[in-house]
Design a protein around this motif. Structure first.
Motif, PDB file in Angstrom:
ATOM      1  N   HIS A 177      -8.547  -4.501 -11.660  1.00  0.00           N
ATOM      2  CA  HIS A 177      -8.125  -5.190 -10.473  1.00  0.00           C
ATOM      3  C   HIS A 177      -9.027  -6.042 -10.004  1.00  0.00           C
ATOM      4  N   HIS A 213      -3.165  -4.082   5.388  1.00  0.00           N
ATOM      5  CA  HIS A 213      -2.078  -4.863   5.110  1.00  0.00           C
ATOM      6  C   HIS A 213      -2.236  -6.209   4.649  1.00  0.00           C
ATOM      7  N   GLN A 266      -3.310  -6.307   1.066  1.00  0.00           N
ATOM      8  CA  GLN A 266      -2.297  -6.059   0.028  1.00  0.00           C
ATOM      9  C   GLN A 266      -1.600  -7.428  -0.157  1.00  0.00           C
ATOM     10  N   GLN A 294      -0.884  -8.709  -3.870  1.00  0.00           N
ATOM     11  CA  GLN A 294       0.548  -8.975  -4.408  1.00  0.00           C
ATOM     12  C   GLN A 294       0.635 -10.082  -5.168  1.00  0.00           C
ATOM     13  N   GLU A 302       6.097  -3.269  -7.428  1.00  0.00           N
ATOM     14  CA  GLU A 302       6.629  -2.557  -6.409  1.00  0.00           C
ATOM     15  C   GLU A 302       6.393  -1.002  -6.535  1.00  0.00           C
ATOM     16  N   ASN A 309       3.989   0.372  -8.570  1.00  0.00           N
ATOM     17  CA  ASN A 309       2.791   0.479  -8.039  1.00  0.00           C
ATOM     18  C   ASN A 309       2.081   0.916  -6.910  1.00  0.00           C
ATOM     19  N   TRP A 310       2.733   0.108  -5.925  1.00  0.00           N
ATOM     20  CA  TRP A 310       2.367   0.089  -4.515  1.00  0.00           C
ATOM     21  C   TRP A 310       2.855   1.639  -3.946  1.00  0.00           C
ATOM     22  N   SER A 311       3.820   2.131  -4.346  1.00  0.00           N
ATOM     23  CA  SER A 311       4.350   3.209  -3.848  1.00  0.00           C
ATOM     24  C   SER A 311       3.603   4.456  -4.362  1.00  0.00           C
ATOM     25  N   TYR A 354      -2.648   5.526  -0.441  1.00  0.00           N
ATOM     26  CA  TYR A 354      -1.883   4.844  -1.433  1.00  0.00           C
ATOM     27  C   TYR A 354      -2.902   4.158  -2.048  1.00  0.00           C
ATOM     28  N   ARG A 355      -4.191   3.945  -1.411  1.00  0.00           N
ATOM     29  CA  ARG A 355      -5.319   3.132  -1.830  1.00  0.00           C
ATOM     30  C   ARG A 355      -6.617   3.822  -1.842  1.00  0.00           C
TER      31      ARG A 355
END
Length: 235
Positions: A87, A116, A119, A123, A192, A194-196, A234-235
């Motif tokens: 990453h 936010h 991210q 993205q 998408e 992956n973010w969830s 989520y992170r």
């Protein structure tokens, strides 16, 4: 029919110099998962981890609260095929200033909605990596990462008996990519998804010789157990 439990690692150390380290909350999430399995009297025939520290730390914390009979230490296997994509490389190829960890800290400190904003940048970095237009910029281009993940799953299936319960401690990008392989979804949907994916959530696959299917996706009921929204990350 056998079962494969794909566990995303617990919360890592986002924003620190060493991301590959569980936070205190990440370790607690993993123990909650272990308590959930213990309550269900779940037994595993094999434990597989990626080669990253956060994978093994999640596995250790999870199994620290499970009965010793749940798995034999000799049945633990490390497979780097289940490792996450790089990453950091993906991010800095799009935004070179983030090569310096201190710059990331300054960025996070300077924005009222820092995660936010970060991210949104990430993205775009992911879209660049997955586009196929810049493969030469990456040590592991998106198609190579995807093939690595699928090959790791196939190795697991090739070495499994027809009715084993196998648990794999891995990462969100790996799990989302394996779901793409099983469901035939597009690259945009992989990002998408992956973010969830929640830290320490479980995605379960069912398999029999020559066939594997998705059974449950991103189950984190064990984290909701406490009724504490802060346990879901989520992170």
């Amino acid at each position: 029919m056998g079962q494969i439990y794909l566990v995303r690692h617990g919360q890592a150390s986002f924003g620190s110099a060493n991301y590959d380290q569980l936070s205190d909350l990440g370790a607690a999430q993993a123990r909650l998962l272990g308590e959930w399995f213990a309550n269900a009297k779940q037994r595993f025939d094999r434990v597989v981890t990626g080669a990253l520290r956060r994978h093994r730390q999640t596995a250790d914390a999870c199994f620290s609260v499970l009965p010793k009979s749940s798995i034999a230490e000799t049945d633990w296997v490390t497979d780097p095929g289940f490792d996450e994509y790089n990453h950091h490389e993906v991010l800095v190829r799009h935004h070179p200033p983030f090569e310096d960890p201190e710059e990331v800290k300054r960025f996070l400190a300077s924005h009222p909605k820092a995660k936010h904003a970060f991210q949104e940048i990430f993205q775009v970095a992911m879209a660049r990596w997955m586009s196929g237009e810049h493969d030469g910029d990456y040590a592991e281009p998106w198609p190579v990462f995807r093939e690595r993940c699928v090959a790791a799953l196939q190795r697991l299936l090739d070495g499994a008996d027809k009715s084993q319960n196998i648990i794999v401690f891995t990462s969100g990008g790996t799990i989302a990519t394996l779901c793409q392989h099983l469901l035939g979804i597009g690259d945009r949907q992989v990002a998408e998804l992956n973010w969830s994916l929640v830290n320490c959530a479980v995605t379960k696959l069912l398999y029999r010789p020559g066939h594997v299917t998705l059974s449950t996706l991103n189950n984190y009921a064990h984290l909701e157990w406490l009724g504490d929204a802060n346990s879901i990350t989520y992170r």
